[in-house]
Design an enzyme around this catalytic site. Structure first.
Site, PDB file in Angstrom:
ATOM      1  N   CYS A 116      86.450 -41.724  46.864  1.00 20.37           N
ATOM      2  CA  CYS A 116      85.963 -43.094  46.694  1.00 20.37           C
ATOM      3  C   CYS A 116      86.510 -43.718  45.413  1.00 20.37           C
ATOM      4  CB  CYS A 116      84.431 -43.116  46.642  1.00 20.37           C
ATOM      5  SG  CYS A 116      83.646 -42.850  48.235  1.00 20.37           S
ATOM      6  N   ILE A 123      90.193 -35.782  35.716  1.00 24.91           N
ATOM      7  CA  ILE A 123      89.992 -34.344  35.899  1.00 24.91           C
ATOM      8  C   ILE A 123      90.375 -33.579  34.632  1.00 24.91           C
ATOM      9  CG2 ILE A 123      90.311 -34.505  38.389  1.00 24.91           C
ATOM     10  CD1 ILE A 123      93.098 -33.198  37.915  1.00 24.91           C
ATOM     11  N   ASP A 305      74.340 -41.320  42.923  1.00 24.97           N
ATOM     12  CA  ASP A 305      74.602 -41.429  44.360  1.00 24.97           C
ATOM     13  C   ASP A 305      73.467 -42.097  45.130  1.00 24.97           C
ATOM     14  OD1 ASP A 305      77.108 -40.394  44.206  1.00 24.97           O
ATOM     15  OD2 ASP A 305      76.637 -38.435  45.040  1.00 24.97           O
TER      16      ASP A 305
END
Length: 417
Positions: A116, A123, A305
């Site tokens: 998304c 990272i 979320d």
């Protein structure tokens, strides 16, 4: 691109069951390659991201079968350590294969992952942690080449409690020489699930669910059979859908200890919630009230979320609510679509001010990511008139047959092409 067509105004009522956790199954599937044998995993959700991970496992040499809720992975013949760009781009969770391949094959060659578009998700924490274990990493032109001839345990202090970095380090350290200690580790239930899965194969890991995880490297793992936990985000989504429609819903296979922040906020809106060992019942008989403040935080704080879903509910609440997003820097994109439906939402950086309106109305809207997309579905359930949510493929990444589950409890929703 598929779409959801929703005729709003139908009160949700009845019982709905939660499938297995997306954020557990993906790292656990990556972990199966650490065992040079067979792993059987139960309670697996049928999701687009799961299909993508299975495709990657098959590419590197695994034999995988998916029947009902059970996935069987035979990882005896894993030979390849390179994952093609087209597979890596399908989802961000493909990054878990980096730590797992280093542990299994002592090397990995991957491109930067997809997923998304909800803001900056570097990272760097993954790479920094792997380097502390002795992994040599070379980055060039969007690709990452890793070599871990001898991975050694070490003490790693994460700058942020990153879920992905915590899990990647756990995977790489499971077969390493010596002891690895992860400090400032993420505490999410899915990390504890990964620990329990790895331990069921013979790993020696303690501390998941706290900010310090200790991994004592072992030489070899063995076959296992394991059942993953229910998806707390799916459970929370159903609770928000009930609040949006002034419904009465029993969410089965929902663990209250994983959802305390959401339960608390829904109670503030005026909903009644009752909990048992494996269910949460919500009853909402009137217009929700605004909440003063919601701030997303790493677990056990309010989950990012579930931020879009609760904002949909607050869009029709009585009063003004303020929501601050601290995890991702671009997670309010969906609010533009809610405004098209009549919501009064002003976003300034990481803060959204939601002035509740009496009603929102159906419109044609676009899902741009997974959780923002399902928030639009929730809005459509409570809206007056018909809503069409385009971009259903984003929602399919985290929800199994969402329209069927909602229809079973009274929603008027269909999938159209």
């Amino acid at each position: 691109m598929g779409k959801f067509k929703i005729n709003g105004g139908k009160r949700l009522y009845g019982e709905v069951e939660v499938h297995g956790a997306k954020n557990s199954i993906l790292p656990i599937l990556a972990a199966t390659i650490l065992n040079e044998g067979v792993s059987v995993i139960h309670n697996c959700p049928r999701l687009k991201d799961v299909d993508s991970m299975i495709e990657i496992l098959e590419h590197i040499g695994c034999k995988v079968s998916f029947s009902g809720r059970d996935i069987v992975v035979d990882a005896r013949d894993v030979k390849d350590s390179e994952i093609p760009d087209n597979l890596m781009r399908t989802m961000r969770s493909s990054i878990f294969l980096m730590g797992a391949l280093i542990a299994r094959n002592k090397k990995a060659f991957i491109s930067f992952p997809g997923g998304c578009d909800i803001g900056h998700r570097p990272i760097d924490l993954h790479l920094k942690g792997l380097k502390k274990l002795g992994v040599e990493i070379e980055e060039s032109y969007g690709y990452i080449r890793c070599k871990g001839v001898r991975v050694r345990g070490n003490e790693i202090h994460l700058d942020l409690p990153s879920v992905g970095a915590t899990e990647n380090i756990m995977l790489a350290a499971t077969l390493a020489d010596g002891i690895t200690v992860i400090r400032n580790a993420a505490k999410e239930p899915e990390i504890e699930d990964l620990q329990n899965f790895l331990n069921s194969m013979g790993a020696r890991i303690t501390g998941a669910g706290t900010n310090t995880i200790v991994i004592e490297g072992v030489k070899k793992l063995h076959d296992t059979e394991y059942t993953i936990i229910p998806d707390r985000i799916v459970a929370g989504t159903y609770l928000c859908a009930a609040a949006m429609t002034r419904g009465e819903l029993t969410v089965v296979k929902a663990l209250k200890e994983h959802l305390e922040p959401l339960i608390s906020k829904l109670k503030e809106t005026g909903c009644e919630l009752k909990t048992g060992n494996d269910y949460i019942k919500i009853t909402c008989n009137k217009r929700p009230k605004a909440v003063d403040m919601i701030v997303t935080l790493p677990y056990p704080g309010f989950p990012t979320d579930l931020q879009p879903q609760i904002v949909s509910v607050l869009s029709i609440a009585e009063g003004t609510s303020i929501v601050t997003e601290t995890i991702f820097d671009n997670r309010f994109k969906y609010t533009e679509e809610l405004v098209r439906m009549g919501a009064d939402i002003k976003v300034e950086g990481r803060v959204a001010v939601i002035r509740g309106v009496d009603k929102i109305t159906g419109a044609k809207v676009l899902a741009k990511d997974l959780r923002g997309g399902v928030a639009l579905v929730i809005a459509g359930l409570g809206a007056e008139g018909t809503t069409v949510v385009e971009g259903a493929e984003h929602i399919d990444r985290g929800y199994e047959s969402l329209e069927k589950a909602l229809k079973s409890v009274g929603a008027d929703i269909v999938r159209i092409m």
